[in-house]
Design a protein around this motif. Sequence first.
Motif, PDB file in Angstrom:
ATOM      1  N   HIS A  21       0.451   5.747   1.182  1.00  0.00           N
ATOM      2  CA  HIS A  21      -0.360   6.745   1.899  1.00  0.00           C
ATOM      3  C   HIS A  21      -0.206   8.108   1.247  1.00  0.00           C
ATOM      4  O   HIS A  21       0.782   8.368   0.552  1.00  0.00           O
ATOM      5  CB  HIS A  21       0.090   6.868   3.357  1.00  0.00           C
TER       6      HIS A  21
ATOM      7  N   GLU B 282       4.907   8.124   6.379  1.00  0.00           N
ATOM      8  CA  GLU B 282       4.759   7.197   7.509  1.00  0.00           C
ATOM      9  C   GLU B 282       6.037   7.331   8.336  1.00  0.00           C
ATOM     10  O   GLU B 282       7.103   6.919   7.885  1.00  0.00           O
ATOM     11  CB  GLU B 282       4.561   5.772   6.978  1.00  0.00           C
TER      12      GLU B 282
ATOM     13  N   TRP C  44      -3.510   9.120   6.491  1.00  0.00           N
ATOM     14  CA  TRP C  44      -2.756   7.902   6.714  1.00  0.00           C
ATOM     15  C   TRP C  44      -3.511   6.634   6.297  1.00  0.00           C
ATOM     16  O   TRP C  44      -3.040   5.532   6.442  1.00  0.00           O
ATOM     17  CB  TRP C  44      -2.303   7.820   8.176  1.00  0.00           C
TER      18      TRP C  44
ATOM     19  N   HIS D 161       0.836  -1.207   0.000  1.00  0.00           N
ATOM     20  CA  HIS D 161       0.000   0.000   0.000  1.00  0.00           C
ATOM     21  C   HIS D 161       0.866   1.250   0.000  1.00  0.00           C
ATOM     22  O   HIS D 161       2.088   1.170   0.118  1.00  0.00           O
ATOM     23  CB  HIS D 161      -0.935  -0.001   1.219  1.00  0.00           C
TER      24      HIS D 161
ATOM     25  N   HIS E  33       4.812   0.103   0.055  1.00  0.00           N
ATOM     26  CA  HIS E  33       5.426  -0.617   1.178  1.00  0.00           C
ATOM     27  C   HIS E  33       4.407  -1.516   1.853  1.00  0.00           C
ATOM     28  O   HIS E  33       3.202  -1.397   1.604  1.00  0.00           O
ATOM     29  CB  HIS E  33       5.996   0.385   2.194  1.00  0.00           C
TER      30      HIS E  33
HETATM   31 FE   LIG Z   1       1.841   2.068   5.692  1.00  0.00          FE
END
Ligand SMILES: [Fe+2]
Length: 187
Positions: free
Chosen positions: A93, A97, A158, A91, A136
Amino acid sequence: MATLRIPEEGQTLTGAPEVTRYLAEAGIDYERWDPAHPVAEGASAEEVLAAYAGEIERLKARGGYVTADVIDVTPQTPGLEAMLAKFSREHWHDEDEVRFIIRGRGVFHIHPRRGPVFALEVVAGDLIRVPRGTWHWFDLCEERRIRAIRLFQDPTGWTPHYTDSGVDKRYEPVCFGPAHLPPPPLA
Ligand SMILES: [Fe+2]
């Protein structure tokens, strides 16, 4: 100190300069942090944030992060399997992160747009910043324990966006470290 593994190349990096350089080339910030004062095993989230206040403020100023919190995951965490299943698929974002590991460990797999997938096992004292948009996924190690400071630019950003590429299925979330050494021979 984090361990970096590149399965396709059969290569493992363990030294701080090598790991930091490899990650920097992939656009991932990596640092080691020491607390301003000792943090007890049972310290509250407030005590943890206070111990690293200097580093947190420096990072906030640099990356536009507005909030910091402490996440605690143990084998007893309710809904643990469902939570881990959300993280262990590839995935990305809309925001960075950022994680600083206080206890426990886990493995980030990073899938660069160019270059091979690599695995980074993070342990206590490791700070990692995975920039927004980076593909990631993340797994805990066998002991299923992690306590980490998280920094957010906007917590709503997020939410994971899944690639559904299936690439994550090709990599075993192998951890190194003491828990994975073979047990001593029986007398
Ligand atoms: Fe993540």
